[in-house]
Design an enzyme around this catalytic site. Structure first.
Site, short mmCIF file in Angstrom:
data_model
loop_
_atom_site.label_atom_id
_atom_site.label_comp_id
_atom_site.label_asym_id
_atom_site.label_seq_id
_atom_site.Cartn_x
_atom_site.Cartn_y
_atom_site.Cartn_z
N SER A 257 -6.92 -18.50 15.29
CA SER A 257 -7.98 -17.50 15.20
C SER A 257 -9.01 -17.79 16.27
CB SER A 257 -8.64 -17.55 13.83
OG SER A 257 -9.41 -18.73 13.75
N LYS A 258 -9.96 -16.88 16.38
CA LYS A 258 -11.00 -16.98 17.42
C LYS A 258 -11.75 -18.30 17.39
CE LYS A 258 -12.14 -12.16 17.97
NZ LYS A 258 -12.60 -11.28 16.95
N ARG A 259 -11.77 -18.90 16.23
CA ARG A 259 -12.50 -20.16 16.07
C ARG A 259 -11.99 -21.24 17.01
NH1 ARG A 259 -12.54 -23.69 11.57
NH2 ARG A 259 -10.69 -22.69 10.74
N PHE A 260 -10.72 -21.17 17.40
CA PHE A 260 -10.10 -22.24 18.19
C PHE A 260 -9.90 -21.85 19.65
CE2 PHE A 260 -8.79 -22.64 13.81
CZ PHE A 260 -9.18 -23.93 13.55
N GLY A 261 -10.26 -20.68 20.01
CA GLY A 261 -10.07 -20.21 21.37
C GLY A 261 -9.90 -18.71 21.29
#
Ligand code: GLU
Length: 505
Positions: A257-261
């Protein structure tokens, strides 16, 4: 008559334009592209835009732009005519209608009049009894007369496909033999009405009509495959081969998800990742070349890629690896090209301005291309992405540096000692006439030895002279060396900065 050649390798990417081009979709596109290249096949771009509420032409454009930017080319698609078009599903409604009618006529599909509330109620009920929810087949048993009456009464309906209670087996190119129990699926909705087909149905029709030989897509679609096979079987279509690519996982092995990239290709572009780095990185999300080698150009991949070397297990997304690969490609660029690529980032941060085809710095002083190239040249070893250039080189463009004076202190130097060190540098630099970094380095290294011996500092510790100087010139804890910076700043500006630094005490 069209020539029907079933043996030809034909693959496709079939994105839904409901959002920006996702890194996972781009990866699937790339694997398909490589598979087609390797097998002298054709690669098709099909836009699956039947979900009118969620689809938007701007996302179709984003998908096309993103794939083009990555250098992934298709042979047929909405913008390239081919024998099997049109390549947007909303332009193929007649075709779906024809096959829907066929299924209805053959009683392989039926109208379902159950309301959403009723279905939800039954789902809840099944779950509370510990059963996996599936359609109970209420409308499957309606007589023709009942169906006709409901339609005449305008009771809202959908079209359901009769799912036979049987085992579906297929050989997956990546996962080997896969088996599903269709009995668990329940009759599926394949269209809202004759002109509004849903995903699994439209895909089965299009893959057949477009003569797709291999469906290579993300593992998130694996549960759709038996449904598509059932529909193909019911319509007498031949079955393509399937290959399901491993999921892209976050570093903690959760769903990416966006949290990791970032997950959208345009975002990587915006941040200054190079397309050659992104495709190189993407292919390693699942493809294992079997060696330690990490850097692959597009033409190498076109030769070396093989679907047999795609792993089954999830591919962990590692941003450090992308940064590393991007850094390699950044440093491979010619300095002219790299400068051209970096300049927009500096303009964006208002560090430089474009004026009459040239650039000027933040203080309004004009800059030659060569000057800008020198700045990029000494910064590039620290760049992970093009946008890094702003932070790495801003001090060259700003008039006043702002930094904490404590940064000027080397080890335990006292204020007076820092001042001494800066004066010493200023004095040496004022007397340098040939202003280039080799000469500046030579003079300052000599000076550093003398300075240390006079002040009784450890002999080889150059920090006493060079650290305060470097910070005075750059205002940064980390930067290129003081000699290179001084050369680029020029004598006058360098000395002015040393004076300003002294003024901080
Ligand atoms: N339209 C589907 C999606 O965007 C692709 C389905 C497929 O590749 O079969 O996920």
């Amino acid at each position: 008559m069209k020539k029907k050649d079933f043996k030809k390798i034909r693959v496709r990417i079939a994105p839904s334009p409901t959002g920006a081009l996702h890194i996972g979709t781009a990866r699937s596109a790339f694997f398909n592209y490589l598979f087609a290249k390797k097998n002298a096949g054709s690669f098709v771009l099909r836009i699956e835009d039947t979900d009118l509420e969620r689809s938007d032409i701007k996302w179709t454009q984003d998908i096309i732009d993103g794939l083009k930017w990555l250098g992934i080319k298709w042979d047929e698609g909405p913008d390239i005519d081919g024998d099997f078009g049109p390549y947007k599903q909303t332009q193929r409604l007649d075709l779906y209608e024809k096959y829907l009618k066929k299924l209805l006529e053959e009683n392989k599909a039926y109208y379902c009049f159950c309301s959403q509330d009723e279905l939800e109620q039954k789902r809840q009920d099944q779950m509370s009894r510990g059963l996996a929810p599936k359609y109970d087949g209420k409308c499957a048993r309606l007589s023709m007369q009942e169906t006709e009456k409901n339609i005449a009464d305008k009771i809202p309906s959908v079209i359901r496909f009769r799912v036979e209670n049987k085992k579906i087996k297929f050989k997956d190119l990546i996962r080997g033999s896969v088996e599903f129990d269709a009995g668990l699926i329940g009759d599926i909705v394949i269209a809202k009405d004759a002109r509004t087909p849903l995903y699994n149905f439209a895909v089965a029709v299009d893959d057949f009509e477009m003569k797709i030989s291999h469906v290579i897509r993300g593992e998130d679609h694996i549960a759709n495959t038996p449904k598509q096979i059932l529909i193909q079987d019911a319509l007498g279509f031949n079955r393509p081969e399937y290959g399901h690519l491993p999921l892209i996982l976050a570093p903690d092995r959760s769903k990416m998800s966006k949290r990791f990239g970032s997950v959208s290709v345009s975002e990587y572009k915006r941040q200054g990742y190079l397309p050659e780095a992104v495709i190189n990185f993407m292919v390693l999300l699942g493809w294992n070349p079997g060696t330690e080698k990490e850097i692959f150009s597009l033409s190498q991949l076109e030769k070396e890629f093989s679907i047999e070397k795609v792993q089954k297990s999830g591919a962990v997304f590692n941003l450090q690896r992308l940064d590393f690969i991007n850094g390699v490609y950044i440093r491979e660029k010619s300095i002219e090209k790299l400068t051209e690529l970096c300049a927009p980032y500096l303009v964006d941060k208002k560090l430089i301005k474009e004026k009459d085809g040239n650039y000027e710095d933040g203080a309004g002083e004009s800059m030659t291309d060569l000057h800008l190239q020198k700045i990029i040249e000494i910064s590039k070893s620290r760049m992970k992405k093009l946008s890094d250039i702003s932070e790495l080189s801003d001090f060259f463009f700003t008039k006043e540096l702002s930094f904490d004076k404590e940064m000027l202190r080397w080890q335990n130097m006292e204020d007076r000692e820092v001042l001494d060190s800066l004066s010493w540098s200023e004095n040496i630099m004022s007397n340098i006439s040939k202003w280039n970094h080799e000469n500046i380095e030579k003079e300052l290294l000599l000076a550093s030895q003398k300075f240390n011996s006079e002040k009784k500092y450890p002999e080889n510790n150059r920090g006493y002279l060079l650290w305060p100087l470097r910070v005075a010139l750059s205002g940064k804890k980390f930067s290129p060396g003081p000699f290179e910076i001084a050369e680029i700043l020029g004598k006058e500006k360098s000395i002015k900065r040393i004076k300003e630094a002294r003024g901080r005490f």
